[in-house]
Design a protein around this motif. Structure first.
Motif, mmCIF file in Angstrom:
data_model
loop_
_atom_site.group_PDB
_atom_site.id
_atom_site.type_symbol
_atom_site.label_atom_id
_atom_site.label_comp_id
_atom_site.label_asym_id
_atom_site.label_seq_id
_atom_site.Cartn_x
_atom_site.Cartn_y
_atom_site.Cartn_z
ATOM 1 N N SER A 202 11.100 -6.786 3.568
ATOM 2 C CA SER A 202 10.745 -5.542 2.336
ATOM 3 C C SER A 202 9.391 -5.925 1.573
ATOM 4 C CB SER A 202 11.719 -5.440 1.468
ATOM 5 O OG SER A 202 13.085 -5.049 2.079
ATOM 6 N N SER A 203 9.480 -7.182 1.263
ATOM 7 C CA SER A 203 7.978 -7.199 0.583
ATOM 8 C C SER A 203 6.536 -6.946 1.276
ATOM 9 C CB SER A 203 7.979 -8.955 0.079
ATOM 10 O OG SER A 203 9.018 -9.286 -0.765
ATOM 11 N N ASN A 204 6.906 -7.387 2.521
ATOM 12 C CA ASN A 204 5.569 -7.215 3.426
ATOM 13 C C ASN A 204 5.658 -5.691 3.417
ATOM 14 O OD1 ASN A 204 5.145 -9.785 3.810
ATOM 15 N ND2 ASN A 204 6.091 -10.127 5.626
ATOM 16 N N ALA A 205 6.536 -4.813 3.685
ATOM 17 C CA ALA A 205 6.486 -3.509 3.800
ATOM 18 C C ALA A 205 6.114 -2.763 2.702
ATOM 19 C CB ALA A 205 7.893 -2.669 4.261
ATOM 20 N N GLN A 206 6.552 -3.029 1.722
ATOM 21 C CA GLN A 206 5.984 -2.357 0.344
ATOM 22 C C GLN A 206 4.769 -2.387 0.197
ATOM 23 O OE1 GLN A 206 9.012 -3.985 -2.474
ATOM 24 N NE2 GLN A 206 10.652 -3.147 -1.198
ATOM 25 N N LYS A 207 3.981 -3.361 0.411
ATOM 26 C CA LYS A 207 2.456 -3.730 0.078
ATOM 27 C C LYS A 207 1.807 -2.219 0.954
ATOM 28 C CE LYS A 207 1.430 -7.039 3.789
ATOM 29 N NZ LYS A 207 0.938 -8.315 4.167
ATOM 30 N N ALA A 208 2.175 -1.798 1.936
ATOM 31 C CA ALA A 208 1.601 -0.640 2.680
ATOM 32 C C ALA A 208 1.779 0.609 1.707
ATOM 33 C CB ALA A 208 2.299 -0.359 4.036
ATOM 34 N N VAL A 209 2.745 0.827 0.869
ATOM 35 C CA VAL A 209 3.029 1.962 0.049
ATOM 36 C C VAL A 209 2.018 1.836 -1.287
ATOM 37 C CG1 VAL A 209 4.781 3.097 -1.470
ATOM 38 C CG2 VAL A 209 5.445 2.165 0.620
ATOM 39 N N ASP A 210 2.157 0.500 -1.547
ATOM 40 C CA ASP A 210 1.223 0.297 -2.799
ATOM 41 C C ASP A 210 -0.319 0.743 -2.445
ATOM 42 O OD1 ASP A 210 3.325 -0.861 -4.205
ATOM 43 O OD2 ASP A 210 2.528 -2.921 -3.695
ATOM 44 N N GLY A 211 -0.870 0.349 -1.108
ATOM 45 C CA GLY A 211 -2.006 0.720 -0.675
ATOM 46 C C GLY A 211 -2.189 2.077 -0.467
ATOM 47 N N VAL A 212 -1.303 2.708 0.039
ATOM 48 C CA VAL A 212 -1.546 4.238 0.451
ATOM 49 C C VAL A 212 -1.646 4.947 -0.767
ATOM 50 C CG1 VAL A 212 -0.625 6.239 1.207
ATOM 51 C CG2 VAL A 212 -0.512 4.234 2.593
ATOM 52 N N LEU A 213 -1.125 4.639 -1.733
ATOM 53 C CA LEU A 213 -0.965 5.324 -3.140
ATOM 54 C C LEU A 213 -2.380 4.818 -3.810
ATOM 55 C CD1 LEU A 213 2.480 4.503 -4.723
ATOM 56 C CD2 LEU A 213 1.568 6.897 -3.836
ATOM 57 N N ALA A 214 -2.811 3.604 -3.714
ATOM 58 C CA ALA A 214 -4.183 3.500 -4.277
ATOM 59 C C ALA A 214 -5.182 4.139 -3.520
ATOM 60 C CB ALA A 214 -4.389 1.722 -3.856
ATOM 61 N N ILE A 215 -5.211 4.340 -2.336
ATOM 62 C CA ILE A 215 -6.384 4.949 -1.577
ATOM 63 C C ILE A 215 -6.634 6.230 -2.108
ATOM 64 C CG2 ILE A 215 -7.070 5.856 0.751
ATOM 65 C CD1 ILE A 215 -5.898 3.328 1.837
ATOM 66 N N THR A 216 -5.353 6.961 -2.268
ATOM 67 C CA THR A 216 -5.373 8.456 -2.879
ATOM 68 C C THR A 216 -6.059 8.584 -4.155
ATOM 69 O OG1 THR A 216 -3.362 8.215 -4.136
ATOM 70 C CG2 THR A 216 -3.230 9.044 -1.641
ATOM 71 N N SER A 217 -6.183 7.476 -5.033
ATOM 72 C CA SER A 217 -7.060 7.542 -6.222
ATOM 73 C C SER A 217 -8.688 7.767 -6.207
ATOM 74 C CB SER A 217 -6.644 6.390 -7.091
ATOM 75 O OG SER A 217 -7.418 5.290 -6.454
ATOM 76 N N GLY A 218 -8.974 7.109 -4.801
ATOM 77 C CA GLY A 218 -10.407 7.284 -4.515
ATOM 78 C C GLY A 218 -11.181 6.094 -5.053
ATOM 79 N N SER A 219 -10.688 4.997 -5.687
ATOM 80 C CA SER A 219 -11.282 4.021 -6.075
ATOM 81 C C SER A 219 -11.663 3.028 -5.039
ATOM 82 C CB SER A 219 -10.271 3.099 -7.235
ATOM 83 O OG SER A 219 -10.583 1.821 -7.530
ATOM 84 N N LEU A 220 -12.799 2.537 -5.077
ATOM 85 C CA LEU A 220 -13.195 1.886 -3.932
ATOM 86 C C LEU A 220 -12.578 0.236 -4.186
ATOM 87 C CD1 LEU A 220 -15.144 1.027 -1.442
ATOM 88 C CD2 LEU A 220 -17.020 0.859 -3.040
ATOM 89 N N GLU A 221 -12.554 -0.227 -5.575
ATOM 90 C CA GLU A 221 -11.937 -1.493 -5.526
ATOM 91 C C GLU A 221 -10.611 -1.555 -5.216
ATOM 92 O OE1 GLU A 221 -15.298 -1.008 -8.610
ATOM 93 O OE2 GLU A 221 -13.479 0.348 -8.010
ATOM 94 N N GLU A 222 -9.825 -0.454 -5.223
ATOM 95 C CA GLU A 222 -8.571 -0.585 -4.800
ATOM 96 C C GLU A 222 -8.566 -0.420 -3.497
ATOM 97 O OE1 GLU A 222 -6.136 1.720 -8.615
ATOM 98 O OE2 GLU A 222 -6.699 2.796 -6.623
ATOM 99 N N ARG A 223 -9.419 0.288 -2.806
ATOM 100 C CA ARG A 223 -9.548 0.313 -1.257
ATOM 101 C C ARG A 223 -9.783 -1.053 -0.583
ATOM 102 N NH1 ARG A 223 -13.729 4.920 -0.477
ATOM 103 N NH2 ARG A 223 -13.584 4.266 1.842
ATOM 104 N N ILE A 224 -10.697 -1.710 -1.327
ATOM 105 C CA ILE A 224 -10.888 -3.173 -0.907
ATOM 106 C C ILE A 224 -10.007 -4.126 -1.239
ATOM 107 C CG2 ILE A 224 -12.445 -5.320 -1.501
ATOM 108 C CD1 ILE A 224 -14.776 -3.384 -2.178
ATOM 109 N N ALA A 225 -9.127 -4.103 -2.040
ATOM 110 C CA ALA A 225 -7.844 -4.709 -2.436
ATOM 111 C C ALA A 225 -6.941 -4.505 -1.553
ATOM 112 C CB ALA A 225 -7.434 -4.352 -3.692
ATOM 113 N N PHE A 226 -6.501 -3.364 -1.253
ATOM 114 C CA PHE A 226 -5.613 -2.969 -0.148
ATOM 115 C C PHE A 226 -5.804 -3.430 0.974
ATOM 116 C CE2 PHE A 226 -4.183 0.228 3.194
ATOM 117 C CZ PHE A 226 -2.737 -0.188 3.246
#
Length: 230
Positions: free
Chosen positions: A136-160
């Protein structure tokens, strides 16, 4: 290593968290466990190799490296005991290891074959709960990343991108690639990419050169996505 010290080491592994000494003794006696030793610099497994066993790092440090097909982009990370290597690739559609693994120092591995691991999970709710928590911990990071990408922040995209390719318990994370390959990958201008890296460096999240991004803290990197630490 005495039996007690071996059991104490095993009790620190993610699967056996919360398991009593007596229960662990019973498991060791009834389950086929294989113990492997690797010397410093020894190759342990290759990316694309079938994941037929769950492998626990009992002692030592393991370097995992993921590469793209052209080998122009590489992400490396270190796992230290107690840890499990790519636990989410034992089941599912893709059961091939995503990374190669090399022993940094003398490494001890305990592995359980998939056909023996299933009855073990079925035998005790604690084992099943621990393994589901890992997945579950590994699966949930994908959700965090998809939500981050929608914000358009390059920092968040690099982090994800880095978070998605590394395990939650890893450290010494290094992304190796030429900068032009990376800003092309993210679809931005070089100036925007460097500005994002400079901002993350100023916050103590990473350091970088023209060919390498070195993560200072994965926790801080994930904080870029969640605005909170792991």
């Amino acid at each position: 290593m005495t039996p007690r010290s071996m059991y104490e080491n095993l009790m620190t592994l993610p699967l056996f968290k919360g398991v009593s000494y007596s229960r662990l003794s019973e498991i060791v006696g009834n389950t086929r466990l294989a113990f492997l030793k690797y010397l410093p610099g020894e190759h342990m497994l290759s990316a694309g190799e079938p994941c037929t066993h769950i492998k626990f790092v009992i002692s030592g440090h393991v370097r995992l490296t993921i590469c793209n097909e052209s080998d122009r982009v590489k992400v490396s990370q270190t796992l230290s005991s107690p840890a499990v290597i790519s636990p989410d690739f034992l089941f599912g559609r893709n059961t091939l290891y995503p990374a190669s693994a090399t022993a940094i120092d003398t490494v001890s591995i305990m592995q359980i074959e998939k056909k023996d691991f299933i009855p073990l999970l079925q035998s005790d709710d604690v084992f099943l709960f621990n393994y589901l928590n890992i997945l579950s911990s590994n699966a949930q990071k994908a959700v965090d990343g998809v939500l981050a990408i929608t914000s358009g922040s390059l920092e968040e995209r690099i982090a994800f991108w880095i978070i998605a390719l590394t395990q939650i318990d890893s450290d010494d994370i290094v992304l190796s690639a030429k900068q032009r390959d990376l800003y092309s990958l993210f679809g931005v201008q070089r100036s925007s990419f460097i500005a994002a890296l400079d901002g993350m460096k100023a916050h103590g999240i990473l350091d970088y050169t023209s060919t390498e991004i070195r993560v200072r803290s994965r926790r801080a990197l994930r904080g870029v996505l969640l605005k909170t630490p792991d």
